[in-house]
Design an enzyme around this catalytic site. Structure first.
Site, PDB file in Angstrom:
ATOM      1  NE  ARG A 146      33.804  29.908  39.915  1.00 45.47           N
ATOM      2  CZ  ARG A 146      34.920  29.315  39.484  1.00 45.47           C
ATOM      3  NH1 ARG A 146      34.884  28.490  38.454  1.00 45.47           N
ATOM      4  NH2 ARG A 146      36.065  29.527  40.078  1.00 45.47           N
ATOM      5  CD  GLU A 173      41.210  25.058  38.733  1.00 41.37           C
ATOM      6  OE1 GLU A 173      42.237  25.442  38.154  1.00 41.37           O
ATOM      7  OE2 GLU A 173      40.388  24.317  38.199  1.00 41.37           O
ATOM      8  CG  HIS A 196      39.755  32.324  37.955  1.00 37.64           C
ATOM      9  ND1 HIS A 196      38.632  31.527  37.935  1.00 37.64           N
ATOM     10  CD2 HIS A 196      40.639  31.738  37.105  1.00 37.64           C
ATOM     11  CE1 HIS A 196      38.823  30.509  37.093  1.00 37.64           C
ATOM     12  NE2 HIS A 196      40.038  30.624  36.581  1.00 37.64           N
ATOM     13  CD  GLU A 217      36.770  26.522  36.133  1.00 35.12           C
ATOM     14  OE1 GLU A 217      37.515  25.795  35.443  1.00 35.12           O
ATOM     15  OE2 GLU A 217      37.166  27.537  36.719  1.00 35.12           O
ATOM     16  CG  ASN A 240      36.860  24.568  39.136  1.00 35.95           C
ATOM     17  OD1 ASN A 240      35.689  24.867  39.403  1.00 35.95           O
ATOM     18  ND2 ASN A 240      37.791  25.483  38.915  1.00 35.95           N
ATOM     19  CE1 TYR A 289      37.917  22.311  34.720  1.00 37.03           C
ATOM     20  CE2 TYR A 289      37.116  22.039  32.495  1.00 37.03           C
ATOM     21  CZ  TYR A 289      37.371  22.846  33.573  1.00 37.03           C
ATOM     22  OH  TYR A 289      37.077  24.179  33.512  1.00 37.03           O
TER      23      TYR A 289
HETATM   24  C1  PNW Z   1      40.613  25.452  35.059  1.00 34.98           C
HETATM   25  N1  PNW Z   1      43.403  19.662  35.381  1.00 34.98           N
HETATM   26  O1  PNW Z   1      41.915  24.992  35.225  1.00 34.98           O
HETATM   27  C2  PNW Z   1      40.637  26.940  35.286  1.00 34.98           C
HETATM   28  O2  PNW Z   1      39.950  27.304  36.455  1.00 34.98           O
HETATM   29  C3  PNW Z   1      40.161  27.745  34.128  1.00 34.98           C
HETATM   30  O3  PNW Z   1      40.618  29.072  34.254  1.00 34.98           O
HETATM   31  C4  PNW Z   1      40.589  27.093  32.840  1.00 34.98           C
HETATM   32  O4  PNW Z   1      40.325  27.878  31.713  1.00 34.98           O
HETATM   33  C5  PNW Z   1      39.853  25.780  32.747  1.00 34.98           C
HETATM   34  O5  PNW Z   1      40.088  24.987  33.875  1.00 34.98           O
HETATM   35  C6  PNW Z   1      40.185  24.973  31.510  1.00 34.98           C
HETATM   36  O6  PNW Z   1      41.539  24.631  31.501  1.00 34.98           O
HETATM   37  C7  PNW Z   1      42.234  23.650  35.244  1.00 34.98           C
HETATM   38  O7  PNW Z   1      44.532  19.354  35.742  1.00 34.98           O
HETATM   39  C8  PNW Z   1      43.440  23.289  35.759  1.00 34.98           C
HETATM   40  O8  PNW Z   1      42.598  18.773  35.031  1.00 34.98           O
HETATM   41  C9  PNW Z   1      43.843  21.968  35.830  1.00 34.98           C
HETATM   42  C10 PNW Z   1      43.007  20.993  35.363  1.00 34.98           C
HETATM   43  C11 PNW Z   1      41.787  21.338  34.837  1.00 34.98           C
HETATM   44  C12 PNW Z   1      41.406  22.663  34.775  1.00 34.98           C
END
Ligand code: PNW
Length: 489
Positions: free
Chosen positions: A84, A174, A129, A384, A313, A315
């Site tokens: 991706r 996002e 992006h 992601e 995405n 995390y």
């Molecule tokens: C993503 N959160 O952003 C982005 O898509 C990437 O470009 C970035 O490098 C990656 O995560 C790591 O930060 C995020 O609030 C924005 O948990 C917000 C969050 C997580 C990821």
């Protein structure tokens, strides 16, 4: 095998797609080469370096513009099925508008795609992006209603040039981060324009979602029949759980989920469309600015159902406390309007280098189960998921290994539950420019030496562990790489 522990191995199906992800501004560099136009991150980082933790920028980044063959070699080493990556709008349309196409920009992505296809690695292309052409920001960016046409024109160029070989497109990465958090705390242009008032969040959301729907319909009506691919969107969906079973906590968590990602998911994936109901009502009760930027009935109907898959995405997670208000709120924003409740991760969850990232238990499964019920069982891709460590040569990244293994279990729990989850992209293939954290936080499976002009890439332990999972399709907790030398199998 008497005497040895035989673990019941759960396997990933053969057609489950494993991959890795990056984005254009974070890796490409070559910020002004071969006719590329300036984008908002070029502008921001050059003019407000104080907004980036180490004062750095993506001028060179991992220099993937010149190293794309090595990038594809890394994908081959990992043995992944997909990659991706995103297209830099200003690289292919230097003025932002589609009347002037930059042949060198088109050639770069053609070369990358062709190199991947030689080795059977499927491209998963993010059209946007975050690196908006500066010219378009100067016209108001996402707040200008004409954004929807600029984006549709851009998407057409992408489909026309790459859609013969790319079978999966993601319109936006996002929306929440685009419209609520810009991830750049420079106090500069982008933030002022996007975040200064909560109403801008809703306007941005509305324009972004109409633009998404236009691009989807364009693909559907003019390209799908001959190209045979799919088009979706990626939304950041972390898990927001109630801190306790108390009704206050449960209500607060629900409101938080609607404000964090329901705002963007509900208009596309819900049966009724539009912004989430309780969220909207809560705001209108407070006389808030949502009323100024709500969808018309036509827009609601236009946006509903415009995705072949839901890119997530994911995390981390947080626990929401209904009896405690959030104290800090850095801007007049929807956080203010909603008087968001306090949230924090559980103290026991391991913390990454990024302040917002902890390893929360089984949070992929919790998230997908919830989304599946809300939105009638859509097809999901995790687009992601990953872990950050501090800047440095962290080749033995056991924390990242632990995170990925935990994610794999959560994916397997999702598959066991019958969730239509088709693939998983690790963030990130390599260390890169981590927005306002610059190069101080690293997400790569491969380390990148940013002090070396060659931007040498070196696999971390997590790369070997991921490779092992992709190849054998289960998680082997006993596996340790016996050498740190990578090969292509
Ligand atoms: C993503 N959160 O952003 C982005 O898509 C990437 O470009 C970035 O490098 C990656 O995560 C790591 O930060 C995020 O609030 C924005 O948990 C917000 C969050 C997580 C990821």
């Amino acid at each position: 095998c008497f005497g040895s522990t035989v673990r019941q191995q759960r396997r990933f199906p053969d057609d489950f797609i494993f991959g890795a992800a990056t984005s254009s501004y974070q890796i490409e560099g070559a910020w002004n080469e071969d006719g590329k136009g300036e984008n908002i991150y070029d502008y921001e980082t050059h003019n407000y370096p104080e907004g980036i933790a180490d004062g750095s920028n993506g001028d060179i980044a991992a220099d993937s513009y010149h190293n794309y063959k090595r990038d594809v070699e890394m994908l081959r080493e990992l043995g992944v099925d997909a990659y991706r990556f995103s297209i830099s709008w200003a690289r292919i349309l230097p003025t932002g508008f589609a009347d002037e196409v930059n042949p060198a920009g088109i050639a770069y992505y053609n070369n990358l795609i062709d190199e991947m296809l030689k080795y059977n690695i499927a491209p998963l292309v993010t059209i946007y992006h975050w690196d908006l052409p500066k010219t378009l920001q100067d016209l108001g960016g996402f707040l200008n209603p004409e954004f929807v046409d600029w984006f549709e024109d851009y998407a057409r160029v992408v489909f026309e040039n790459f859609g013969d070989r790319v079978k999966k497109f993601i319109t936006f990465n996002e929306p929440r981060e685009i419209c609520i958090v810009t991830l750049m705390d420079t106090g500069s242009d982008v933030k002022d324009k996007l975040n200064s008032k909560a109403v801008t969040t809703y306007l941005c959301a509305k324009h972004l979602l109409v633009a998404h729907a236009k691009a989807y319909k364009l693909y559907d009506q003019e390209f799908r029949a001959k190209q045979g691919g799919e088009c979706g969107i990626t939304i950041s969906v972390n898990w927001f759980g109630a801190a306790t079973e108390s009704p206050e906590d449960i209500v607060a968590a629900e409101l938080r989920r609607q404000g964090e990602w329901g705002l963007f998911a509900h208009p596309i994936f819900s049966a009724e469309g539009g912004f989430p109901k309780e969220f909207g009502e809560a705001l209108i009760e407070k006389n808030a600015s949502l009323v100024l930027a709500d969808f018309t009935h036509e827009e609601k109907a236009f946006i509903r159902g415009t995705a072949d898959f839901f890119g997530v995405n994911h995390y981390t997670a947080s626990l929401v406390y209904g009896n405690k208000k959030q104290t800090e709120s850095f801007l007049p924003s929807i956080m203010d309007e909603l008087e968001y409740n306090y949230m924090e991760p559980d103290d026991n969850w391991p913390a990454a280098a990024s302040s917002w990232l902890t390893l929360a238990p089984d949070s992929i499964f919790k998230t997908l189960s919830h989304l599946r019920t809300l939105y009638n069982d859509p097809v999901f891709y995790i687009t992601e998921n990953g872990w950050s460590t501090k800047n440095g040569l962290d080749l033995f990244d056991d924390d990242r290994v632990r995170y990925y293994r935990a994610s794999m279990e959560s994916l397997l729990n999702s598959l066991d539950a019958g969730i239509k989850l088709k693939g998983y992209m690790a963030w990130s293939l390599m260390d890169n420019f981590e927005w306002s954290a610059g190069y101080t936080e690293r997400f790569g499976l491969y380390h990148v030496d940013f002090s070396d002009p060659a931007r040498t890439r070196t696999p971390k332990k997590s790369a070997f562990v991921y490779k092992h999972i992709v190849k054998h399709r289960y998680v082997d907790y006993e596996y340790e790489p016996d050498t740190m030398t990578m090969t292509i199998d």
